[in-house]
Design a protein around this motif. Structure first.
Motif, PDB file in Angstrom:
ATOM      1  N   ILE A  11       5.926  -2.473   4.428  1.00 41.53           N
ATOM      2  CA  ILE A  11       5.066  -1.761   5.400  1.00 41.53           C
ATOM      3  C   ILE A  11       3.927  -1.311   4.840  1.00 41.53           C
ATOM      4  N   GLU A  12       2.605  -1.574   5.526  1.00 39.01           N
ATOM      5  CA  GLU A  12       1.466  -1.041   5.062  1.00 39.01           C
ATOM      6  C   GLU A  12       0.804  -0.471   6.019  1.00 39.01           C
ATOM      7  N   GLU A  13       1.253  -0.378   7.478  1.00 39.11           N
ATOM      8  CA  GLU A  13       0.609   0.006   8.499  1.00 39.11           C
ATOM      9  C   GLU A  13       0.751   1.689   8.290  1.00 39.11           C
ATOM     10  N   PRO A  14      -0.629   2.322   9.141  1.00 39.12           N
ATOM     11  CA  PRO A  14      -0.552   3.586   8.816  1.00 39.12           C
ATOM     12  C   PRO A  14       0.877   4.504   9.646  1.00 39.12           C
ATOM     13  N   GLY A  15       1.266   5.378   9.143  1.00 40.36           N
ATOM     14  CA  GLY A  15       2.356   6.068   9.557  1.00 40.36           C
ATOM     15  C   GLY A  15       3.136   7.156   8.587  1.00 40.36           C
ATOM     16  N   VAL A  16       4.360   7.463   8.809  1.00 43.15           N
ATOM     17  CA  VAL A  16       4.914   8.437   7.971  1.00 43.15           C
ATOM     18  C   VAL A  16       6.566   8.027   7.929  1.00 43.15           C
ATOM     19  N   PHE A  17       7.227   7.933   6.577  1.00 43.89           N
ATOM     20  CA  PHE A  17       8.356   7.987   6.273  1.00 43.89           C
ATOM     21  C   PHE A  17       9.120   9.124   6.538  1.00 43.89           C
ATOM     22  N   VAL A  18      10.249   8.999   6.990  1.00 43.95           N
ATOM     23  CA  VAL A  18      11.169  10.443   7.332  1.00 43.95           C
ATOM     24  C   VAL A  18      12.462  10.143   6.803  1.00 43.95           C
ATOM     25  N   CYS A  19      13.131  11.220   6.521  1.00 47.19           N
ATOM     26  CA  CYS A  19      14.470  11.207   5.905  1.00 47.19           C
ATOM     27  C   CYS A  19      15.410  10.640   6.896  1.00 47.19           C
ATOM     28  N   ALA A  20      16.095   9.558   6.518  1.00 44.51           N
ATOM     29  CA  ALA A  20      16.985   8.779   7.566  1.00 44.51           C
ATOM     30  C   ALA A  20      18.420   9.962   8.001  1.00 44.51           C
ATOM     31  N   ALA A  21      18.380  10.774   7.203  1.00 38.98           N
ATOM     32  CA  ALA A  21      19.687  11.692   7.615  1.00 38.98           C
ATOM     33  C   ALA A  21      19.128  12.754   8.508  1.00 38.98           C
ATOM     34  N   CYS A  22      17.865  13.230   8.479  1.00 41.67           N
ATOM     35  CA  CYS A  22      17.533  14.606   9.200  1.00 41.67           C
ATOM     36  C   CYS A  22      15.976  14.418   9.838  1.00 41.67           C
ATOM     37  N   GLY A  23      15.359  13.320   9.657  1.00 38.73           N
ATOM     38  CA  GLY A  23      13.911  13.345  10.207  1.00 38.73           C
ATOM     39  C   GLY A  23      12.721  14.096   9.771  1.00 38.73           C
ATOM     40  N   ASN A  24      13.189  14.926   8.521  1.00 35.47           N
ATOM     41  CA  ASN A  24      12.298  15.371   7.812  1.00 35.47           C
ATOM     42  C   ASN A  24      11.171  14.317   7.407  1.00 35.47           C
ATOM     43  N   GLN A  25       9.809  14.586   7.668  1.00 31.63           N
ATOM     44  CA  GLN A  25       8.662  13.981   7.286  1.00 31.63           C
ATOM     45  C   GLN A  25       8.401  13.950   5.746  1.00 31.63           C
ATOM     46  N   LEU A  26       8.568  12.931   5.001  1.00 31.58           N
ATOM     47  CA  LEU A  26       8.565  12.783   3.521  1.00 31.58           C
ATOM     48  C   LEU A  26       7.375  12.337   3.159  1.00 31.58           C
ATOM     49  N   TYR A  27       6.952  11.271   3.302  1.00 34.98           N
ATOM     50  CA  TYR A  27       5.940  10.259   2.906  1.00 34.98           C
ATOM     51  C   TYR A  27       4.747   9.618   3.981  1.00 34.98           C
ATOM     52  N   GLU A  28       3.744   9.556   3.483  1.00 38.16           N
ATOM     53  CA  GLU A  28       2.684   8.950   4.524  1.00 38.16           C
ATOM     54  C   GLU A  28       2.346   7.543   3.875  1.00 38.16           C
ATOM     55  N   THR A  29       2.093   6.584   4.468  1.00 34.28           N
ATOM     56  CA  THR A  29       1.815   5.228   4.260  1.00 34.28           C
ATOM     57  C   THR A  29       0.711   5.056   3.162  1.00 34.28           C
ATOM     58  N   LYS A  30      -0.391   5.866   3.496  1.00 38.56           N
ATOM     59  CA  LYS A  30      -1.367   6.004   2.414  1.00 38.56           C
ATOM     60  C   LYS A  30      -1.069   6.194   1.028  1.00 38.56           C
ATOM     61  N   HIS A  31      -0.080   6.727   0.596  1.00 36.53           N
ATOM     62  CA  HIS A  31       0.516   7.129  -0.573  1.00 36.53           C
ATOM     63  C   HIS A  31       1.442   6.250  -1.133  1.00 36.53           C
ATOM     64  N   LYS A  32       1.632   5.180  -0.546  1.00 39.49           N
ATOM     65  CA  LYS A  32       2.536   3.918  -0.816  1.00 39.49           C
ATOM     66  C   LYS A  32       1.939   3.240  -1.661  1.00 39.49           C
ATOM     67  N   PHE A  33       2.617   2.568  -2.951  1.00 41.41           N
ATOM     68  CA  PHE A  33       1.893   1.526  -3.514  1.00 41.41           C
ATOM     69  C   PHE A  33       2.838   0.293  -3.993  1.00 41.41           C
ATOM     70  N   LYS A  34       2.549  -0.619  -4.359  1.00 37.36           N
ATOM     71  CA  LYS A  34       3.566  -1.717  -4.678  1.00 37.36           C
ATOM     72  C   LYS A  34       3.816  -1.628  -6.099  1.00 37.36           C
ATOM     73  N   SER A  35       4.868  -1.234  -6.594  1.00 39.29           N
ATOM     74  CA  SER A  35       5.377  -0.891  -8.059  1.00 39.29           C
ATOM     75  C   SER A  35       5.895  -2.034  -8.642  1.00 39.29           C
ATOM     76  N   GLY A  36       6.238  -3.077  -7.697  1.00 39.74           N
ATOM     77  CA  GLY A  36       7.051  -4.073  -8.464  1.00 39.74           C
ATOM     78  C   GLY A  36       8.473  -3.948  -8.905  1.00 39.74           C
ATOM     79  N   THR A  37       8.915  -2.785  -8.502  1.00 38.25           N
ATOM     80  CA  THR A  37      10.237  -2.591  -8.956  1.00 38.25           C
ATOM     81  C   THR A  37      11.538  -2.861  -7.974  1.00 38.25           C
ATOM     82  N   GLY A  38      10.968  -3.058  -6.820  1.00 40.29           N
ATOM     83  CA  GLY A  38      11.911  -3.217  -5.695  1.00 40.29           C
ATOM     84  C   GLY A  38      12.391  -2.206  -4.646  1.00 40.29           C
ATOM     85  N   TRP A  39      11.840  -1.133  -5.001  1.00 43.48           N
ATOM     86  CA  TRP A  39      12.020  -0.028  -4.054  1.00 43.48           C
ATOM     87  C   TRP A  39      10.777   0.486  -3.555  1.00 43.48           C
TER      88      TRP A  39
END
Length: 161
Positions: free
Chosen positions: A67-95
């Motif tokens: 996923i690279e499109e703008p948006g927000v990643f939230v906790c799957a358990a409670c919906g808390n907003q955790l991360y924005e796509t703009k701070h995501k990067f490809k680390s090569g680690t698989g996660w």
């Protein structure tokens, strides 16, 4: 005498589990409080094992890696907003990896499951296990890598926020 000393040291070593870290995590007051049975009823088996029992998903198994499109990643358990796509990067680690979280969205703990201390990332609202933070992220930003289980997250595109 030497055998007795070795035996005593072995018993002491085995009994030195990281109970302090576990108690620290369990005694913190989180906004969202549920019983284990409530969590089990609301989460899939895989989500429960990762979010509530701190297991790790297989690398390269999360569709959130791409996923690279703008948006927000939230906790799957409670919906808390955790991360924005703009701070995501490809680390090569698989996660899914991020160099920072949304301010005040996380709680930190520590674990020694692998025999050394790691900084564990928890949802700041419900205390669910998300992943770990490492110091091998992009040097041009924070230098941090938040290595997160994709199962612990849900993605919300910007237009649906």
């Amino acid at each position: 005498m030497k055998k007795i000393s070795i035996l005593i040291l072995a018993v002491l070593f085995i009994s030195c589990k990281s109970e302090a870290q576990q108690k620290e995590k369990n005694t913190k007051e989180f906004k969202v409080q549920k019983t284990e049975n409530e969590w089990k009823a609301e989460l899939t088996d895989k989500e429960y094992r990762i979010l509530r029992k701190a297991e790790t998903e297989r690398p390269f198994s999360s569709p959130l890696n791409d996923i690279e499109e703008p948006g927000v990643f939230v906790c799957a358990a409670c919906g808390n907003q955790l991360y924005e796509t703009k701070h995501k990067f490809k680390s090569g680690t698989g996660w899914p990896s991020f160099d920072r979280a949304i301010e005040n969205s996380l709680a930190l703990s520590s674990d020694r499951k692998l025999g050394y201390e790691r900084s564990e990332l928890l949802c700041g609202d419900c205390g669910s296990h998300l992943g770990h933070v490492f110091d091998d992220g992009p040097k041009e930003t924070t230098g941090k890598r938040h290595c997160i289980n994709g199962v612990a997250l849900e993605f919300i595109p910007k237009e649906k926020l």
